[in-house]
Write a protein that holds these residues in place. Sequence first.
Motif, mmCIF file in Angstrom:
data_model
loop_
_atom_site.group_PDB
_atom_site.id
_atom_site.type_symbol
_atom_site.label_atom_id
_atom_site.label_comp_id
_atom_site.label_asym_id
_atom_site.label_seq_id
_atom_site.Cartn_x
_atom_site.Cartn_y
_atom_site.Cartn_z
ATOM 1 N N PHE A 132 0.900 -1.284 0.058
ATOM 2 C CA PHE A 132 -0.139 -0.012 -0.058
ATOM 3 C C PHE A 132 0.949 1.354 -0.038
ATOM 4 C CE2 PHE A 132 -3.171 -2.878 1.378
ATOM 5 C CZ PHE A 132 -4.367 -2.343 0.896
ATOM 6 N N HIS A 133 1.955 1.337 0.632
ATOM 7 C CA HIS A 133 3.009 2.376 0.750
ATOM 8 C C HIS A 133 4.064 2.399 -0.353
ATOM 9 C CE1 HIS A 133 0.477 3.080 4.413
ATOM 10 N NE2 HIS A 133 0.634 1.871 4.799
ATOM 11 N N ARG A 134 4.076 3.397 -1.196
ATOM 12 C CA ARG A 134 4.731 3.181 -2.207
ATOM 13 C C ARG A 134 5.684 4.705 -2.285
ATOM 14 N NH1 ARG A 134 2.876 -1.093 -5.529
ATOM 15 N NH2 ARG A 134 4.732 -0.828 -6.762
ATOM 16 N N ASP A 135 6.683 4.788 -3.200
ATOM 17 C CA ASP A 135 7.436 5.949 -3.579
ATOM 18 C C ASP A 135 7.042 6.108 -5.168
ATOM 19 O OD1 ASP A 135 8.304 6.729 -1.046
ATOM 20 O OD2 ASP A 135 9.971 5.804 -1.200
ATOM 21 N N LEU A 136 6.751 7.448 -5.459
ATOM 22 C CA LEU A 136 6.514 7.628 -6.975
ATOM 23 C C LEU A 136 7.643 8.432 -7.197
ATOM 24 C CD1 LEU A 136 4.839 7.800 -9.738
ATOM 25 C CD2 LEU A 136 3.937 10.203 -8.606
ATOM 26 N N LEU A 137 8.664 7.737 -8.122
ATOM 27 C CA LEU A 137 9.826 8.441 -8.749
ATOM 28 C C LEU A 137 9.594 8.982 -10.110
ATOM 29 C CD1 LEU A 137 12.770 9.196 -8.386
ATOM 30 C CD2 LEU A 137 13.396 6.787 -9.228
ATOM 31 N N VAL A 138 9.676 10.280 -10.367
ATOM 32 C CA VAL A 138 9.584 10.867 -11.639
ATOM 33 C C VAL A 138 10.920 11.299 -12.151
ATOM 34 C CG1 VAL A 138 8.643 12.754 -13.055
ATOM 35 C CG2 VAL A 138 7.068 11.536 -11.062
ATOM 36 N N PHE B 282 16.347 16.033 -14.384
ATOM 37 C CA PHE B 282 15.513 16.328 -13.099
ATOM 38 C C PHE B 282 14.916 15.175 -12.650
ATOM 39 C CE2 PHE B 282 16.204 20.009 -15.677
ATOM 40 C CZ PHE B 282 16.698 21.025 -14.871
ATOM 41 N N ARG B 283 14.795 15.199 -11.353
ATOM 42 C CA ARG B 283 14.010 14.207 -10.698
ATOM 43 C C ARG B 283 13.406 14.634 -9.408
ATOM 44 N NH1 ARG B 283 17.661 9.240 -9.182
ATOM 45 N NH2 ARG B 283 16.102 8.883 -7.627
ATOM 46 N N ALA B 284 12.558 13.812 -8.835
ATOM 47 C CA ALA B 284 12.010 13.834 -7.626
ATOM 48 C C ALA B 284 11.203 12.656 -7.330
ATOM 49 C CB ALA B 284 10.694 15.112 -7.742
ATOM 50 N N ALA B 285 10.852 12.625 -5.744
ATOM 51 C CA ALA B 285 10.318 11.499 -5.361
ATOM 52 C C ALA B 285 9.147 11.746 -4.216
ATOM 53 C CB ALA B 285 11.115 10.387 -4.636
ATOM 54 N N LEU B 286 7.998 11.202 -4.338
ATOM 55 C CA LEU B 286 7.062 11.584 -3.454
ATOM 56 C C LEU B 286 6.454 10.266 -2.927
ATOM 57 C CD1 LEU B 286 5.050 13.869 -2.537
ATOM 58 C CD2 LEU B 286 3.796 13.343 -4.570
ATOM 59 N N PRO B 287 6.014 10.260 -1.717
ATOM 60 C CA PRO B 287 5.360 9.069 -0.961
ATOM 61 C C PRO B 287 3.947 9.096 -1.481
ATOM 62 C CG PRO B 287 6.741 10.172 0.695
ATOM 63 C CD PRO B 287 6.708 10.986 -0.484
ATOM 64 N N VAL B 288 3.351 8.007 -1.781
ATOM 65 C CA VAL B 288 2.131 7.684 -2.312
ATOM 66 C C VAL B 288 1.632 6.652 -1.550
ATOM 67 C CG1 VAL B 288 2.007 9.082 -4.467
ATOM 68 C CG2 VAL B 288 2.567 6.545 -4.116
ATOM 69 N N HIS B 289 0.184 6.462 -1.145
ATOM 70 C CA HIS B 289 -0.579 5.481 -0.510
ATOM 71 C C HIS B 289 -1.712 4.798 -1.022
ATOM 72 C CE1 HIS B 289 2.272 6.618 2.781
ATOM 73 N NE2 HIS B 289 1.693 7.931 2.500
ATOM 74 N N GLY B 290 -1.935 3.454 -0.984
ATOM 75 C CA GLY B 290 -3.152 2.964 -1.766
ATOM 76 C C GLY B 290 -4.308 2.974 -0.760
ATOM 77 N N ARG B 291 -5.493 3.302 -1.647
ATOM 78 C CA ARG B 291 -6.629 3.489 -0.627
ATOM 79 C C ARG B 291 -7.367 1.920 -0.382
ATOM 80 N NH1 ARG B 291 -8.407 8.449 1.039
ATOM 81 N NH2 ARG B 291 -7.644 10.277 -0.191
ATOM 82 N N TYR B 292 -8.202 1.731 0.480
ATOM 83 C CA TYR B 292 -8.946 0.795 0.602
ATOM 84 C C TYR B 292 -9.900 0.640 -0.411
ATOM 85 C CZ TYR B 292 -12.639 -2.516 2.330
ATOM 86 O OH TYR B 292 -13.525 -3.345 2.650
ATOM 87 N N HIS B 293 -10.004 -0.599 -1.253
ATOM 88 C CA HIS B 293 -11.166 -0.720 -2.170
ATOM 89 C C HIS B 293 -12.332 -1.563 -1.776
ATOM 90 C CE1 HIS B 293 -7.719 1.124 -4.463
ATOM 91 N NE2 HIS B 293 -8.617 0.925 -5.600
ATOM 92 N N ARG B 294 -13.162 -1.785 -2.613
ATOM 93 C CA ARG B 294 -14.322 -2.643 -2.245
ATOM 94 C C ARG B 294 -13.926 -4.228 -2.496
ATOM 95 N NH1 ARG B 294 -19.541 -0.210 -2.129
ATOM 96 N NH2 ARG B 294 -19.528 1.777 -3.044
ATOM 97 N N PRO B 295 -14.354 -4.935 -1.845
ATOM 98 C CA PRO B 295 -14.096 -6.661 -2.095
ATOM 99 C C PRO B 295 -14.554 -7.014 -3.563
ATOM 100 C CG PRO B 295 -15.480 -6.312 0.003
ATOM 101 C CD PRO B 295 -15.392 -5.125 -0.396
ATOM 102 N N ALA B 296 -13.721 -7.925 -4.154
ATOM 103 C CA ALA B 296 -13.547 -8.029 -5.598
ATOM 104 C C ALA B 296 -14.398 -9.360 -5.659
ATOM 105 C CB ALA B 296 -12.546 -7.950 -6.163
ATOM 106 N N GLU B 297 -14.851 -9.729 -6.863
ATOM 107 C CA GLU B 297 -15.600 -10.910 -7.118
ATOM 108 C C GLU B 297 -14.529 -12.117 -7.313
ATOM 109 O OE1 GLU B 297 -18.562 -11.640 -6.946
ATOM 110 O OE2 GLU B 297 -19.698 -9.711 -7.042
#
Length: 224
Positions: A24-30, A109-124
């Motif tokens: 769920f917890h990632r780093d977005l590197l651009v 040029f570069r930059a990094a930003l912490p991003v997080h996944g949200r809770y999703h509905r249960p899947a089939e």
Amino acid sequence: CAVLDVQAACQDATVTQELLKEGFHRDLLVRVELGAVGEHAGGCTVAARTRLPPGIYVDPYELASLQQHNLTKAVLIPDVIDVEAPEYLATNLLVLLYMEPDPGCSRCFRAALPVHGRYHRPAEESEEALVVLKSPEVLVCCCDNRLSAECWKPAEVEAPCSGKNVGPCQWYSITRKLAYEESILQVPVGLRQHSSLVCVVTLLATVLCSSLILAAVCKYGHFS
């Protein structure tokens, strides 16, 4: 700010993005490479503007802490974010990520930003939900100078050039479409057929814990 001679130089501009870590917890590197124009971009601000879908978010408190320690710089629109909201109740988030020169490349040029996944509905069926993150837009901001209309066009950006209210400065976006690139975040989700089991286990655990707490209070509590 330095004057940029960008006649046809933007033809070499490229942008890449990558999601680091797992879960769920990632780093977005651009990363952005401006081609020949990057060699003269020392006095200008380079930023990446990306729109995060509802399934992913930036924690504003975490971002404030990182900015306080000069580890990253970004502007969130809107700046008020419900970090507890599930994916189906959240909205898109616009992020302007200020970039720093890459020591290993004079035009990069570069930059990094912490991003997080949200809770999703249960899947089939699938135990993963896919969150598609589209390629960011490259922006350049220079003060008191106009860039070549051949490669750049004025852009409306709801943020100051350097992250602080200074001016007069103008943001520009590249006229040529860059190579389209998507990143996909795989978020673990539950299965609908497990809903009854989860409810039963949760209820039993709640009753058990409540009973243990009540027993401890009755045994060790002092009642007058």
